[in-house]
Design a protein around this motif. Structure first.
Motif, short mmCIF file in Angstrom:
data_model
loop_
_atom_site.label_atom_id
_atom_site.label_comp_id
_atom_site.label_asym_id
_atom_site.label_seq_id
_atom_site.Cartn_x
_atom_site.Cartn_y
_atom_site.Cartn_z
N VAL A 124 41.85 41.32 42.55
CA VAL A 124 42.64 42.44 41.34
C VAL A 124 41.41 41.95 40.05
CG1 VAL A 124 44.28 43.44 39.86
CG2 VAL A 124 44.76 42.59 41.88
N ASP A 125 40.65 42.88 39.50
CA ASP A 125 39.34 43.56 38.57
C ASP A 125 39.24 41.82 38.38
OD1 ASP A 125 40.67 45.71 37.63
OD2 ASP A 125 42.64 45.31 37.10
N PRO A 126 38.72 41.20 39.39
CA PRO A 126 37.54 40.29 38.71
C PRO A 126 36.84 40.41 38.30
CG PRO A 126 36.50 41.24 40.60
CD PRO A 126 38.17 42.10 40.29
N HIS A 127 37.08 39.08 37.21
CA HIS A 127 35.47 38.95 35.85
C HIS A 127 34.22 38.85 35.78
CE1 HIS A 127 35.82 38.44 31.49
NE2 HIS A 127 34.89 37.14 31.38
N LEU A 128 33.58 40.75 36.50
CA LEU A 128 32.75 40.13 36.67
C LEU A 128 31.90 41.11 35.78
CD1 LEU A 128 32.54 42.56 40.36
CD2 LEU A 128 32.36 40.36 39.88
N GLU A 170 32.83 43.04 26.10
CA GLU A 170 33.72 43.22 28.06
C GLU A 170 34.37 43.94 29.16
OE1 GLU A 170 33.71 38.78 28.54
OE2 GLU A 170 31.49 38.98 28.50
N SER A 171 35.49 43.92 27.96
CA SER A 171 36.43 44.68 27.92
C SER A 171 36.99 46.32 27.97
CB SER A 171 37.91 44.02 26.63
OG SER A 171 37.86 44.71 25.36
N ALA A 172 36.12 46.47 27.60
CA ALA A 172 35.51 48.09 27.67
C ALA A 172 35.71 49.08 29.02
CB ALA A 172 34.58 48.24 26.97
N GLN A 173 36.18 47.99 29.92
CA GLN A 173 35.80 48.53 31.07
C GLN A 173 37.13 48.90 31.37
OE1 GLN A 173 34.15 46.34 34.63
NE2 GLN A 173 34.53 44.91 33.03
N TRP A 174 38.20 48.24 30.87
CA TRP A 174 39.63 48.23 31.25
C TRP A 174 40.26 49.22 29.70
CZ3 TRP A 174 37.27 43.57 31.91
CH2 TRP A 174 37.28 43.24 32.95
N ALA A 175 39.94 48.97 28.70
CA ALA A 175 40.72 49.75 27.73
C ALA A 175 40.04 51.43 27.80
CB ALA A 175 40.26 49.47 25.85
N GLU A 176 39.42 51.26 28.35
CA GLU A 176 38.82 52.89 28.42
C GLU A 176 39.61 53.45 29.19
OE1 GLU A 176 34.09 52.69 27.39
OE2 GLU A 176 34.60 52.35 25.47
N ARG A 177 39.79 52.91 30.07
CA ARG A 177 39.69 53.40 31.32
C ARG A 177 41.54 54.08 31.60
NH1 ARG A 177 40.19 51.69 37.58
NH2 ARG A 177 42.04 53.55 38.60
N VAL A 178 42.28 53.16 30.65
CA VAL A 178 43.38 52.95 30.45
C VAL A 178 43.67 54.21 29.66
CG1 VAL A 178 45.41 52.02 29.05
CG2 VAL A 178 44.09 51.17 30.62
N ALA A 179 42.93 54.03 28.07
CA ALA A 179 42.86 55.45 27.46
C ALA A 179 42.28 56.87 27.99
CB ALA A 179 41.57 54.89 26.23
N ARG A 180 41.47 56.91 28.79
CA ARG A 180 41.54 57.73 28.82
C ARG A 180 42.75 58.92 30.40
NH1 ARG A 180 36.24 55.33 30.33
NH2 ARG A 180 36.70 55.64 32.63
N LEU A 189 36.05 46.46 19.95
CA LEU A 189 35.40 44.96 18.64
C LEU A 189 34.14 44.67 19.40
CD1 LEU A 189 38.93 44.30 17.68
CD2 LEU A 189 37.92 46.66 17.33
N GLU A 190 34.32 44.09 18.54
CA GLU A 190 32.72 43.07 18.91
C GLU A 190 33.03 41.47 18.72
OE1 GLU A 190 29.28 43.99 19.91
OE2 GLU A 190 30.14 46.31 20.14
N LYS A 191 32.46 40.75 19.84
CA LYS A 191 32.54 39.61 19.28
C LYS A 191 32.13 38.68 19.67
CE LYS A 191 33.77 37.25 23.65
NZ LYS A 191 34.86 37.08 24.81
N ILE A 192 31.81 37.53 18.26
CA ILE A 192 30.63 36.54 18.33
C ILE A 192 30.90 35.01 19.38
CG2 ILE A 192 29.50 35.59 16.86
CD1 ILE A 192 28.97 38.10 15.28
N PRO A 214 48.92 50.20 18.00
CA PRO A 214 48.23 48.80 18.52
C PRO A 214 47.85 48.28 20.14
CG PRO A 214 47.81 48.46 16.76
CD PRO A 214 49.22 48.96 17.44
N ILE A 215 47.46 48.58 21.18
CA ILE A 215 47.93 47.93 22.51
C ILE A 215 46.31 47.01 22.98
CG2 ILE A 215 48.23 48.14 24.90
CD1 ILE A 215 50.73 49.02 23.14
N ILE A 216 46.28 45.90 22.65
CA ILE A 216 45.66 45.31 23.03
C ILE A 216 44.83 44.87 24.79
CG2 ILE A 216 43.46 43.44 22.41
CD1 ILE A 216 44.95 42.67 20.17
N VAL A 217 44.06 45.11 25.26
CA VAL A 217 43.45 45.85 26.76
C VAL A 217 42.68 44.36 26.60
CG1 VAL A 217 43.64 46.44 29.29
CG2 VAL A 217 44.75 47.09 27.14
N ASP A 218 43.09 43.10 28.18
CA ASP A 218 41.88 42.49 28.51
C ASP A 218 42.29 42.35 29.91
OD1 ASP A 218 39.46 41.56 28.40
OD2 ASP A 218 39.78 39.78 26.93
N ASP A 219 41.11 41.45 30.44
CA ASP A 219 41.17 41.38 32.13
C ASP A 219 42.50 40.03 32.21
OD1 ASP A 219 39.06 39.90 30.72
OD2 ASP A 219 37.97 39.74 33.09
#
Length: 299
Positions: A124-128, A170-180, A189-192, A214-219
């Motif tokens: 399930v959703d490997p960290h690629l 890196e989390s955009a692929q999950w957050a944006e898919r759910v949003a759509r 957001l941007e991370k350093i 707000p719903i923060i989504v990450d793998d």
């Protein structure tokens, strides 16, 4: 004959959810560890001339891999037709290139090890990152099931007027898919990162989040520092109803407490890694892909 499913101890709840969906029989792994830390594996269940499925979420992979290999080898010795692996969480996918001279390419190496031991793999959703598909590194059929449809369903049923937040690029692929899927706005957001536990996250755009929850989504959440930094951006805006959703709850000691102190009202995870925050069930999605493999590989 129906397949037989052997879960590792931590994965018995997942196996129980999968068994009726796969019309499978339950087997049992007896894992004895000697004082010198060597392992003795015994499989309780008939493997002869049938599909054997091992269920092992690969947290603490350095401890689990040899016993997992022994399980697969034993099943073949006992006459299994095929041996498949359900690894709801798949470890060692992050290191896909050398960032310094001499570093191992653990994603590629671990994929070769698993490919040499199993006939197919479902995760399930490997960290690629730079690997577009598991097919690039596995030589067996390997499928990454997405948890996002189940995540979307949970949000739709539990949160009104959501805005999806990705704590880093890196989390955009999950957050944006759910949003759509929810026809909701999203913000990435941007991370350093200065170290494993030293991260900074960019400020929240007030225009996008105003009037929404707000719903923060990450793998993956391990140390929790990235999520905590993202959470701290909402308090100055007067927003206190923030939910964190992660696919793989790898939470280190103290991570959940830190997230709550940073402002998380709810912390929700899928059941790929057993944890008190497990709320979202991905067993139906896993079972659907496993059934497809069983049909394809049946002579």
């Amino acid at each position: 004959m129906n397949p037989i499913v052997f879960p590792f101890p931590d994965d018995e709840p997942m196996a129980a959810a999968l068994l009726p969906r796969l019309s499978a029989q339950a087997g049992r792994i007896e894992w004895h560890r000697f004082p010198d830390r060597e392992s003795l594996i015994t499989l309780h269940g008939d493997c002869s001339n049938r599909d054997v499925i091992l269920v092992c979420t690969l947290t603490d992979p350095d401890t689990k891999f040899l016993p997992l290999y022994f399980c697969a080898a034993t099943a073949r010795d006992l006459g299994a037709k095929r041996v498949g692996l359900i690894a709801p969480y798949l470890a060692y996918m992050r290191q896909d290139r050398r960032f310094r001279d001499g570093q191992s390419l653990s994603a590629h190496s671990f994929a070769r090890l698993l490919s040499s031991s199993f006939d197919w793999l479902v995760t399930v959703d490997p960290h690629l990152h730079r690997i577009a598909s598991l097919d690039e590194i596995f030589t067996i059929p390997a499928t990454a099931v997405s948890a996002m449809p189940a995540v979307s369903e949970w949000i739709a049923a539990n949160v009104a007027s959501p805005v999806l937040i990705g704590p880093d690029r890196e989390s955009a692929q999950w957050a944006e898919r759910v949003a759509r899927s929810l026809d909701a706005p999203s913000l990435i957001l941007e991370k350093i990162r200065a170290g494993d536990c030293d991260v900074k996250v960019s400020a929240v755009d007030t225009g996008i989040v105003r009037g929404r929850r707000p719903i923060i989504v990450d793998d993956i959440a391990s140390s929790g520092h990235t999520l905590a930094e993202a959470l701290r951006g909402f308090a100055p805006l007067g927003i206190v109803d923030v939910t964190c959703i992660v696919v793989h709850a790898l939470f280190a000691d103290g991570a959940v407490k830190m997230l709550r102190e940073a402002g998380a009202r709810r912390i929700v995870s899928t059941n790929t890694v057993p944890h008190a925050t497990n709320t979202i069930d991905v067993a139906p999605s896993i079972a659907a892909q496993v059934r497809a493999y069983l049909v394809k590989t049946t002579p």
